[in-house]
Design a protein around this motif. Sequence first.
Motif, short mmCIF file in Angstrom:
data_model
loop_
_atom_site.label_atom_id
_atom_site.label_comp_id
_atom_site.label_asym_id
_atom_site.label_seq_id
_atom_site.Cartn_x
_atom_site.Cartn_y
_atom_site.Cartn_z
N LYS A 187 -0.34 -11.66 -4.84
CA LYS A 187 -2.22 -11.49 -5.38
C LYS A 187 -2.66 -10.79 -4.44
O LYS A 187 -2.31 -12.21 -2.63
N THR A 188 -3.24 -10.07 -4.05
CA THR A 188 -4.56 -9.55 -2.96
C THR A 188 -5.33 -10.12 -2.81
O THR A 188 -5.79 -10.66 -3.74
N ASP A 189 -6.11 -10.46 -1.86
CA ASP A 189 -7.50 -11.84 -2.41
C ASP A 189 -8.81 -10.57 -2.44
O ASP A 189 -8.50 -9.80 -2.39
N GLU A 190 -9.89 -10.50 -2.55
CA GLU A 190 -10.82 -9.87 -2.37
C GLU A 190 -11.05 -8.32 -1.56
O GLU A 190 -11.65 -7.99 -2.01
N ASN A 191 -9.99 -8.77 -0.19
CA ASN A 191 -10.60 -7.61 0.62
C ASN A 191 -9.12 -6.75 0.65
O ASN A 191 -9.07 -6.15 1.62
N GLY A 192 -8.75 -6.89 -0.25
CA GLY A 192 -7.40 -6.45 0.05
C GLY A 192 -6.33 -7.14 0.63
O GLY A 192 -5.33 -6.36 1.13
N LEU A 193 -6.19 -8.01 1.12
CA LEU A 193 -5.13 -8.47 2.15
C LEU A 193 -4.77 -9.69 1.35
O LEU A 193 -4.32 -9.99 0.59
N VAL A 194 -3.10 -9.13 1.89
CA VAL A 194 -2.16 -10.47 1.66
C VAL A 194 -2.46 -11.69 2.56
O VAL A 194 -2.08 -11.85 3.69
N ARG A 195 -2.89 -12.98 2.54
CA ARG A 195 -3.08 -14.05 2.93
C ARG A 195 -2.57 -15.14 2.32
O ARG A 195 -2.74 -15.40 0.95
N ASP A 196 -2.16 -16.37 3.22
CA ASP A 196 -1.81 -17.84 2.66
C ASP A 196 -2.82 -18.28 1.94
O ASP A 196 -4.48 -18.10 2.71
N GLU A 197 -2.59 -19.68 2.35
CA GLU A 197 -3.49 -20.83 2.05
C GLU A 197 -4.72 -20.75 2.93
O GLU A 197 -5.77 -21.36 2.90
N GLU A 198 -4.31 -20.78 4.15
CA GLU A 198 -4.84 -20.78 5.74
C GLU A 198 -5.61 -19.31 5.83
O GLU A 198 -6.18 -19.14 7.23
N GLY A 199 -4.97 -18.17 5.55
CA GLY A 199 -6.04 -17.47 5.54
C GLY A 199 -5.09 -16.74 6.74
O GLY A 199 -5.40 -15.71 7.47
N ARG A 200 -3.52 -16.81 6.72
CA ARG A 200 -2.45 -16.06 7.90
C ARG A 200 -1.93 -14.93 7.24
O ARG A 200 -2.00 -14.92 6.21
N PRO A 201 -1.80 -13.79 7.76
CA PRO A 201 -0.80 -13.21 7.47
C PRO A 201 0.03 -13.60 6.76
O PRO A 201 0.94 -13.93 7.77
N ILE A 202 0.52 -12.91 5.52
CA ILE A 202 2.34 -13.21 5.19
C ILE A 202 3.82 -12.30 5.93
O ILE A 202 3.13 -11.00 5.53
N LEU A 203 4.12 -12.63 6.66
CA LEU A 203 4.93 -11.72 7.35
C LEU A 203 7.15 -12.01 7.03
O LEU A 203 6.50 -13.21 6.21
N ASN A 204 7.19 -11.53 6.77
CA ASN A 204 8.79 -11.33 6.99
C ASN A 204 9.08 -11.91 5.70
O ASN A 204 10.07 -12.75 5.48
N GLY A 205 8.14 -11.74 4.34
CA GLY A 205 8.76 -11.76 3.15
C GLY A 205 7.72 -13.63 3.03
O GLY A 205 8.85 -14.54 2.25
N GLY A 206 7.75 -13.87 3.99
CA GLY A 206 7.08 -15.39 4.33
C GLY A 206 8.42 -16.25 4.65
O GLY A 206 8.32 -17.76 3.77
N VAL A 207 9.61 -15.20 5.00
CA VAL A 207 10.38 -17.02 5.29
C VAL A 207 10.28 -17.26 6.77
O VAL A 207 10.16 -16.48 7.81
N THR A 208 10.52 -18.49 7.62
CA THR A 208 9.76 -18.68 8.79
C THR A 208 11.03 -19.45 8.83
O THR A 208 12.31 -19.37 8.02
N PRO A 209 11.36 -19.75 9.97
CA PRO A 209 12.48 -20.51 10.85
C PRO A 209 12.85 -22.04 9.52
O PRO A 209 13.78 -22.15 10.01
N GLU A 210 12.26 -22.50 9.38
CA GLU A 210 12.41 -23.72 8.82
C GLU A 210 12.54 -22.99 6.57
O GLU A 210 12.72 -24.54 6.71
N GLY A 211 12.80 -21.77 6.60
CA GLY A 211 12.70 -21.08 5.08
C GLY A 211 12.16 -21.34 4.52
O GLY A 211 10.91 -20.87 5.09
N ARG A 212 12.28 -20.65 3.76
CA ARG A 212 10.92 -20.11 2.84
C ARG A 212 10.08 -20.98 2.27
O ARG A 212 10.34 -22.15 1.39
#
Length: 280
Positions: free
Chosen positions: A103-128
Amino acid sequence: MPRHQEPDTMPTIEDKRDPIFPVYLPLKIFDNEEYDCRTPEEWILLGLEPGSHERKPVPGKALLPTDDVLGHEDPKSQKLIYKWTDVGVLDYDKETKLYLVHKTDENGLVRDEEGRPILNGGVTPEGRAPLLPCQYWVSRVCLLFLAEDPRVFAQRVVSADSLRKKTQALLLYHLYVDCMPTDGLNSISEESLGRMRLLAVHTPNLKEGKRVLDRLCRLEKEVRLDYERAMNKISFDKVVLSKPQTFSYVTLPDKDEEKVPEKGMEHKAEALSSAPGLRF
């Protein structure tokens, strides 16, 4: 997802609106993928800009619950309210054929709980990471990409819903027929059963024995049951057609139209006899 139906507004048998029975079949199994203008992989790759290795969320709208806590705990709860919500599509699962949306926030952006953009489907070197409360796996019929024609998507949803209603109605129809009593019905004649038994036993390479006779007895019971069911079906269809107002909630199966050949058997035999290399 739940359907909210008030007891005072429940349609009766005499009403020719939606069926009075609740819908229990999931809509996604009736989805027609031919409506899609892109493959799932192509949709996900729309978030990849030229020259960049970081895939961004693909904008869309998804049918999601307004209460994220209850939406994950009990997605079929009658207390939930579903609405079309702006989302970013993060990923796709080939096995389940579901899309991961955020879900997008009030500004129409996709952000995690710390306000950072979510890239590559949220998959990091440590996994999803575990799903956030505002993230859901949804089927394609509940997801509208902003890059597709909304009119085609609407036709897709209507087509799936129509097929689901028809399928459920036919399942109920066959349940009605199966539950009809068979006592007092004229069963199949012993003469007909005898001819079937004779043809079955005289099959080449089939040796008579106790095992074969046991199976013949089972087959005879099935034949009798199918015959009685066919008689009940004929009677049931006749009653439904004679009182359409009373049985408006019953959907009869479509009758297959018999195809009349353009030419009779004589013309077919003449055509075969005149073909090169064939002799009769």
